[in-house]
Design a protein around this motif. Structure first.
Motif, PDB file in Angstrom:
ATOM      1  N   PHE A   1      31.594  40.610  78.497  1.00 37.95           N
ATOM      2  CA  PHE A   1      32.342  40.937  79.123  1.00 37.95           C
ATOM      3  C   PHE A   1      32.269  41.764  81.010  1.00 37.95           C
ATOM      4  N   LEU A   2      31.624  40.961  81.573  1.00 37.01           N
ATOM      5  CA  LEU A   2      31.425  41.578  83.082  1.00 37.01           C
ATOM      6  C   LEU A   2      32.102  41.916  84.507  1.00 37.01           C
ATOM      7  N   GLY A   3      31.483  43.120  85.683  1.00 40.26           N
ATOM      8  CA  GLY A   3      31.940  42.302  86.183  1.00 40.26           C
ATOM      9  C   GLY A   3      30.992  42.870  87.231  1.00 40.26           C
ATOM     10  N   TYR A   4      31.092  42.921  88.684  1.00 35.87           N
ATOM     11  CA  TYR A   4      30.049  43.081  89.740  1.00 35.87           C
ATOM     12  C   TYR A   4      29.694  43.684  90.458  1.00 35.87           C
ATOM     13  N   LEU A   5      29.009  44.506  90.657  1.00 35.77           N
ATOM     14  CA  LEU A   5      28.957  45.474  91.677  1.00 35.77           C
ATOM     15  C   LEU A   5      27.882  44.578  92.948  1.00 35.77           C
ATOM     16  N   ILE A   6      28.267  44.637  94.522  1.00 39.89           N
ATOM     17  CA  ILE A   6      27.451  43.811  95.340  1.00 39.89           C
ATOM     18  C   ILE A   6      26.953  44.963  96.626  1.00 39.89           C
ATOM     19  N   GLU A   7      26.173  44.648  96.554  1.00 41.49           N
ATOM     20  CA  GLU A   7      25.759  44.797  98.305  1.00 41.49           C
ATOM     21  C   GLU A   7      25.287  43.965  99.330  1.00 41.49           C
ATOM     22  N   VAL A   8      25.584  43.211  99.770  1.00 45.27           N
ATOM     23  CA  VAL A   8      25.121  43.235 101.214  1.00 45.27           C
ATOM     24  C   VAL A   8      25.442  43.627 102.435  1.00 45.27           C
ATOM     25  N   ASN A   9      24.875  43.314 103.886  1.00 43.96           N
ATOM     26  CA  ASN A   9      24.796  43.411 104.915  1.00 43.96           C
ATOM     27  C   ASN A   9      25.668  44.846 105.207  1.00 43.96           C
ATOM     28  N   GLY A  10      25.031  45.621 104.035  1.00 43.41           N
ATOM     29  CA  GLY A  10      26.054  47.270 104.939  1.00 43.41           C
ATOM     30  C   GLY A  10      27.536  46.924 103.879  1.00 43.41           C
ATOM     31  N   ILE A  11      27.691  46.185 103.389  1.00 40.14           N
ATOM     32  CA  ILE A  11      28.925  46.692 102.440  1.00 40.14           C
ATOM     33  C   ILE A  11      28.626  46.354 101.373  1.00 40.14           C
ATOM     34  N   ARG A  12      29.818  47.099 100.826  1.00 41.59           N
ATOM     35  CA  ARG A  12      29.499  47.075  99.038  1.00 41.59           C
ATOM     36  C   ARG A  12      30.976  46.296  98.645  1.00 41.59           C
ATOM     37  N   ILE A  13      31.002  45.888  97.552  1.00 40.91           N
ATOM     38  CA  ILE A  13      32.000  45.038  96.989  1.00 40.91           C
ATOM     39  C   ILE A  13      31.769  44.525  95.464  1.00 40.91           C
ATOM     40  N   TYR A  14      33.306  45.280  94.784  1.00 41.89           N
ATOM     41  CA  TYR A  14      33.189  44.725  93.907  1.00 41.89           C
ATOM     42  C   TYR A  14      34.499  43.378  93.183  1.00 41.89           C
ATOM     43  N   HIS A  15      33.521  42.640  92.302  1.00 40.42           N
ATOM     44  CA  HIS A  15      34.372  41.632  91.724  1.00 40.42           C
ATOM     45  C   HIS A  15      34.567  42.022  90.120  1.00 40.42           C
ATOM     46  N   SER A  16      35.819  42.439  89.895  1.00 38.83           N
ATOM     47  CA  SER A  16      36.402  42.531  88.419  1.00 38.83           C
ATOM     48  C   SER A  16      35.449  42.268  86.703  1.00 38.83           C
ATOM     49  N   GLY A  17      35.880  40.425  87.717  1.00 44.12           N
ATOM     50  CA  GLY A  17      35.919  40.040  86.286  1.00 44.12           C
ATOM     51  C   GLY A  17      37.315  39.644  85.579  1.00 44.12           C
ATOM     52  N   ASP A  18      37.939  39.697  84.672  1.00 44.66           N
ATOM     53  CA  ASP A  18      38.878  39.360  83.716  1.00 44.66           C
ATOM     54  C   ASP A  18      38.477  41.475  83.225  1.00 44.66           C
ATOM     55  N   THR A  19      39.734  42.260  83.441  1.00 49.52           N
ATOM     56  CA  THR A  19      39.511  43.405  82.999  1.00 49.52           C
ATOM     57  C   THR A  19      40.529  44.250  82.860  1.00 49.52           C
ATOM     58  N   ILE A  20      41.085  45.268  81.476  1.00 53.58           N
ATOM     59  CA  ILE A  20      42.104  46.079  81.820  1.00 53.58           C
ATOM     60  C   ILE A  20      41.176  47.483  82.488  1.00 53.58           C
ATOM     61  N   VAL A  21      42.245  48.132  83.053  1.00 52.51           N
ATOM     62  CA  VAL A  21      41.329  50.592  83.614  1.00 52.51           C
ATOM     63  C   VAL A  21      40.998  50.695  82.612  1.00 52.51           C
ATOM     64  N   THR A  22      39.907  51.239  82.396  1.00 56.91           N
ATOM     65  CA  THR A  22      39.507  52.078  81.194  1.00 56.91           C
ATOM     66  C   THR A  22      39.006  53.299  82.123  1.00 56.91           C
ATOM     67  N   PRO A  23      39.031  54.726  81.920  1.00 52.55           N
ATOM     68  CA  PRO A  23      38.109  55.909  82.157  1.00 52.55           C
ATOM     69  C   PRO A  23      36.677  55.573  82.891  1.00 52.55           C
ATOM     70  N   GLU A  24      35.877  54.670  82.023  1.00 53.00           N
ATOM     71  CA  GLU A  24      34.855  54.097  82.144  1.00 53.00           C
ATOM     72  C   GLU A  24      34.931  53.469  83.736  1.00 53.00           C
ATOM     73  N   LEU A  25      35.820  52.355  83.396  1.00 56.69           N
ATOM     74  CA  LEU A  25      35.627  51.181  84.604  1.00 56.69           C
ATOM     75  C   LEU A  25      35.915  52.660  86.266  1.00 56.69           C
ATOM     76  N   ILE A  26      36.505  53.338  85.748  1.00 55.34           N
ATOM     77  CA  ILE A  26      37.084  54.291  86.747  1.00 55.34           C
ATOM     78  C   ILE A  26      35.888  55.119  87.756  1.00 55.34           C
ATOM     79  N   GLU A  27      35.251  55.481  86.412  1.00 58.48           N
ATOM     80  CA  GLU A  27      33.958  56.588  87.074  1.00 58.48           C
ATOM     81  C   GLU A  27      32.723  55.798  87.147  1.00 58.48           C
TER      82      GLU A  27
END
Length: 281
Positions: A164-190
């Protein structure tokens, strides 16, 4: 559920939308599906497109029945440059959708490494990137960094690659996070906090005992998504994964009320399927 635009009307808007400095345009495809466009040279990608009714067609007895029809026919996406898939559940990895996209376009596919062999059987001679935690790749102007997602725990294959993955995406000076399906974890917050996302697409359908007992795997709920956005410093929060299946969603009014009570300065937008949003820093 109302649809804002669909079909050729929607695709006309996608084609005619022009990018400009420090901006990105995106469209909701329903469920977790998002279409992203930067400048013309950046290209056009989508994440987790479920653009058929394959789940209920393959199993008429399923409780997962669409609340609204697909906003696009996959065959309309001839100009698509890339598809990112977060994990193997049918509403995120819809073979009927990606096979048709593969047939009509020259898209590159970003697929979690454990699923690549399976997907290759259905996408012969297509450019499939094996997405792994922290290994950056590009699709035209989109810089993509996969990060692990916990749905509802971190799972790896025998080679140590995350299912299971999420994606950190950078385009045209904008940073986007698409989480996919996930719960919150300390590692994810970091990880997401270090990325400093301008925009985050987060699920808000949550989980409960009765859905879990029926094999429905949970996500963040509306409160957790709001708290997570505040913890990582998101500028614009866009909730997803609450509109398509009536059996597996949470009233988005709870999300709005929680933001109003606890984070009244947090920017957010509730998208209607087929709607465009242009984000500018």
């Amino acid at each position: 559920m109302a649809i804002y635009k669909s079909g050729e009307e929607l695709m006309k808007e996608v084609r005619e939308t022009k990018g400009f400095g420090d901006a990105v345009s995106f469209w909701s495809l329903g469920q977790a599906g998002i279409l992203l466009k930067g400048k013309e040279e950046d290209g056009l990608i989508c994440i987790d497109p479920y653009l058929t009714s394959s789940i209920e067609e393959s199993n008429p007895e399923t409780e997962f029945k669409r609340a609204f029809p697909p906003v696009l026919n996959p065959a309309m996406l001839q100009d698509l440059d890339g598809v990112l898939v977060t994990h193997g559940h049918d509403d995120h990895l819809d073979l009927s959708t990606i096979k048709e996209i593969g047939r009509v376009s020259d898209s590159q596919f970003g697929i979690p490494a454990p699923l690549v062999t399976f997907v290759q059987e259905h996408l012969k001679n297509k450019d499939i990137h094996s997405a792994k935690d922290g290994e950056v790749f590009k699709i035209k102007g989109f810089k993509v960094t996969p990060i692990p997602a916990a749905h509802t725990e971190y799972e790896k294959d025998s080679s140590g690659n995350h299912l299971f993955l999420g994606y950190l995406i950078e385009v045209n000076g904008i940073r986007i996070y698409h989480s996919g399906d996930t719960i919150v974890t300390p590692e994810l917050i970091e990880k997401v906090k270090a990325f400093k996302p301008n925009v985050a697409f987060l699920p808000i359908n949550g989980a409960d005992f009765f859905r879990t007992s029926r094999g429905i795997i949970g996500n963040m709920n509306s409160r957790e998504a709001a708290d997570f956005a505040a913890a990582v410093g998101v500028d614009l929060l866009v909730p997803i994964h609450y509109d398509l299946f009536p059996n597996n969603r949470e009233n988005p009014a709870y999300f709005v009320d929680y933001l109003f009570q606890h984070y009244p300065c947090q920017k957010f937008h509730m998208m209607v399927p087929g709607e465009r949003f242009i984000y500018h820093k």
